[in-house]
Design a protein around this motif. Structure first.
Motif, short mmCIF file in Angstrom:
data_model
loop_
_atom_site.label_atom_id
_atom_site.label_comp_id
_atom_site.label_asym_id
_atom_site.label_seq_id
_atom_site.Cartn_x
_atom_site.Cartn_y
_atom_site.Cartn_z
N ARG A 1 -9.56 -24.73 -12.79
CA ARG A 1 -10.63 -24.98 -13.68
C ARG A 1 -10.41 -24.48 -14.96
O ARG A 1 -11.05 -24.60 -16.13
N GLY A 2 -9.18 -23.65 -15.16
CA GLY A 2 -8.94 -22.95 -16.55
C GLY A 2 -9.35 -21.72 -16.54
O GLY A 2 -9.24 -21.17 -17.77
N ARG A 3 -10.34 -21.07 -15.93
CA ARG A 3 -10.93 -19.78 -15.82
C ARG A 3 -9.71 -18.69 -15.50
O ARG A 3 -8.97 -18.81 -14.82
N GLN A 4 -9.86 -17.66 -16.42
CA GLN A 4 -8.86 -16.59 -16.03
C GLN A 4 -9.24 -15.83 -15.03
O GLN A 4 -10.20 -15.22 -14.59
N LEU A 5 -8.12 -15.45 -14.32
CA LEU A 5 -8.48 -14.57 -13.11
C LEU A 5 -7.76 -13.13 -13.27
O LEU A 5 -6.92 -13.01 -13.94
N THR A 6 -8.04 -12.25 -12.39
CA THR A 6 -7.21 -10.81 -12.30
C THR A 6 -5.96 -11.13 -11.72
O THR A 6 -5.63 -11.93 -10.87
N CYS A 7 -4.81 -10.77 -12.53
CA CYS A 7 -3.61 -11.14 -12.34
C CYS A 7 -3.14 -10.33 -11.05
O CYS A 7 -3.82 -9.28 -10.63
N LEU A 8 -2.14 -11.00 -10.38
CA LEU A 8 -1.42 -10.41 -9.39
C LEU A 8 -0.26 -10.30 -9.59
O LEU A 8 0.60 -11.16 -10.33
N TYR A 9 0.80 -9.31 -9.29
CA TYR A 9 2.07 -8.98 -9.54
C TYR A 9 3.04 -8.82 -8.15
O TYR A 9 2.50 -7.98 -7.40
N SER A 10 3.95 -9.50 -7.88
CA SER A 10 4.83 -9.57 -6.85
C SER A 10 5.84 -8.16 -6.90
O SER A 10 6.51 -8.02 -7.96
N VAL A 11 6.00 -7.33 -5.86
CA VAL A 11 6.83 -6.20 -5.79
C VAL A 11 7.40 -6.29 -4.55
O VAL A 11 7.14 -6.49 -3.56
N ASP A 12 8.68 -5.77 -4.94
CA ASP A 12 9.76 -5.84 -3.75
C ASP A 12 9.88 -4.56 -3.38
O ASP A 12 10.29 -3.64 -4.59
N VAL A 13 9.90 -3.90 -2.20
CA VAL A 13 10.32 -2.80 -1.72
C VAL A 13 11.06 -2.68 -0.34
O VAL A 13 10.58 -3.81 0.36
N PRO A 14 11.89 -2.00 -0.14
CA PRO A 14 12.34 -1.94 1.31
C PRO A 14 11.10 -1.69 2.35
O PRO A 14 10.34 -0.82 2.24
N ALA A 15 11.18 -2.48 3.35
CA ALA A 15 10.23 -2.25 4.30
C ALA A 15 10.28 -0.89 4.98
O ALA A 15 9.11 -0.55 5.60
N GLU A 16 11.19 -0.33 4.97
CA GLU A 16 11.27 1.26 5.54
C GLU A 16 10.63 2.09 4.82
O GLU A 16 9.75 2.95 5.37
N HIS A 17 10.47 1.86 3.49
CA HIS A 17 9.24 2.62 2.76
C HIS A 17 7.92 2.62 3.30
O HIS A 17 7.24 3.68 3.42
N LEU A 18 7.46 1.42 3.56
CA LEU A 18 6.24 1.20 4.11
C LEU A 18 5.97 1.76 5.48
O LEU A 18 5.18 2.34 5.89
N HIS A 19 7.25 1.60 5.99
CA HIS A 19 7.34 2.20 7.61
C HIS A 19 6.96 3.64 7.62
O HIS A 19 6.43 4.40 8.35
N THR A 20 7.68 4.32 6.75
CA THR A 20 7.55 5.68 6.46
C THR A 20 6.06 6.17 6.16
O THR A 20 5.60 7.07 6.62
N LEU A 21 5.54 5.45 5.20
CA LEU A 21 4.20 5.77 4.72
C LEU A 21 3.29 5.76 5.93
O LEU A 21 2.34 6.34 6.07
N ARG A 22 3.19 4.48 6.52
CA ARG A 22 2.35 4.28 7.84
C ARG A 22 2.64 5.43 8.79
O ARG A 22 1.58 5.78 9.21
N ALA A 23 3.76 5.78 9.07
CA ALA A 23 3.85 7.00 10.00
C ALA A 23 3.17 8.14 9.66
O ALA A 23 2.67 8.91 10.16
N CYS A 24 3.46 8.42 8.31
CA CYS A 24 2.73 9.64 7.78
C CYS A 24 1.43 9.67 7.84
O CYS A 24 0.69 10.57 7.93
N HIS A 25 0.71 8.42 7.44
CA HIS A 25 -0.83 8.28 7.45
C HIS A 25 -1.11 8.33 8.82
O HIS A 25 -2.27 8.97 9.08
N THR A 26 -0.58 7.98 9.76
CA THR A 26 -0.93 8.06 11.37
C THR A 26 -1.08 9.31 11.72
O THR A 26 -1.82 9.86 12.16
N MET A 27 0.03 10.36 11.24
CA MET A 27 0.16 11.71 11.46
C MET A 27 -1.23 12.40 10.72
O MET A 27 -1.76 13.15 11.68
N LEU A 28 -1.60 12.14 9.71
CA LEU A 28 -2.51 12.82 8.90
C LEU A 28 -3.90 12.43 9.54
O LEU A 28 -4.63 13.34 9.65
N ALA A 29 -4.14 11.14 9.88
CA ALA A 29 -5.26 10.73 10.46
C ALA A 29 -5.48 11.31 11.91
O ALA A 29 -6.44 11.39 12.25
N ARG A 30 -4.65 11.39 12.59
CA ARG A 30 -4.42 12.14 14.06
C ARG A 30 -4.98 13.65 13.62
O ARG A 30 -5.64 14.12 14.42
#
Length: 209
Positions: free
Chosen positions: A84-113
């Motif tokens: 309808r022409g109303r402005q929205l909050t923008c989204l940006y696509s970002v490319d990162v190696p999946a291994e980066h997110l795996h490392t972060l998830r492993a770290c978070h799991t360790m800290l949460a435990r």
């Protein structure tokens, strides 16, 4: 791996609040108290976090905090609109190696435990929470990571991907199907970051209305 980053002060503020208060402080001030495995994983997560920062586009509101990656400095801002022409909050696509997110998830799991256990890492997290007056550092880490792990809806990703190209992109208008994907995706972002607080959820959701 490609994920969508919202130009959202709540998300960006929480993202910024992870690197130094949590990962940097744990590694540089507590590494001698931690096991080799803990220290190595925290250091790897700290490095990956900084590398992901460098992948964020310079159009974001906090661009002054992060030097633009090569080829990003000349990008122009752009606007996102609904059908309808109303402005929205923008989204940006970002490319990162999946291994980066795996490392972060492993770290978070360790800290949460560790938060639920005993030991030097548990004590370090308690000390950091007290020193920074932030009892939710590890929780915020997980919530931001949840958003980065969301699978981007294909139609929406295709639409906003044009906003990541070099050069001026004056406006992008979503069709009805893309708009539905946008509302669903942004609703999940808000839910993930609101920590179950109704007022926070309502005020945050207003950014995407």
């Amino acid at each position: 791996m490609r994920f969508l980053v919202p130009d959202d002060p709540v998300f960006l503020g929480m993202f910024i609040g992870i690197e130094q208060p949590l990962l940097y402080n744990l590694y540089y001030f507590y590494r001698n108290d931690l096991s080799d495995g803990q220290a190595l994983l925290i250091r790897a997560a700290y490095d990956r976090w900084g590398e992901i920062q460098q992948c964020f586009p310079s159009q974001l509101q906090w661009q002054a905090l992060v030097p633009a990656a090569p080829g990003q400095g000349d990008r122009k801002g752009w606007a996102l609109h609904d059908s309808r022409g109303r402005q929205l909050t923008c989204l940006y696509s970002v490319d990162v190696p999946a291994e980066h997110l795996h490392t972060l998830r492993a770290c978070h799991t360790m800290l949460a435990r560790a938060e639920q256990a005993t030991g030097r890492l548990t004590e370090a997290l308690d000390e950091l929470a007290e020193e920074t007056n932030m009892r939710c550092l590890v929780d915020n880490f997980g919530r931001v990571l949840d958003v980065m792990e969301f699978k981007a809806p294909p139609g929406l990703l295709k639409a906003v991907g044009r906003g990541a190209q070099t050069g001026p992109v004056p406006a992008i208008t979503l069709d009805a199907a893309q708009e539905a994907e946008y509302q669903d995706f942004c609703g999940r972002v808000v839910y993930a970051l609101s920590a179950g607080d109704g007022f926070t959820h309502t005020s945050h959701r207003a950014l995407y209305s």
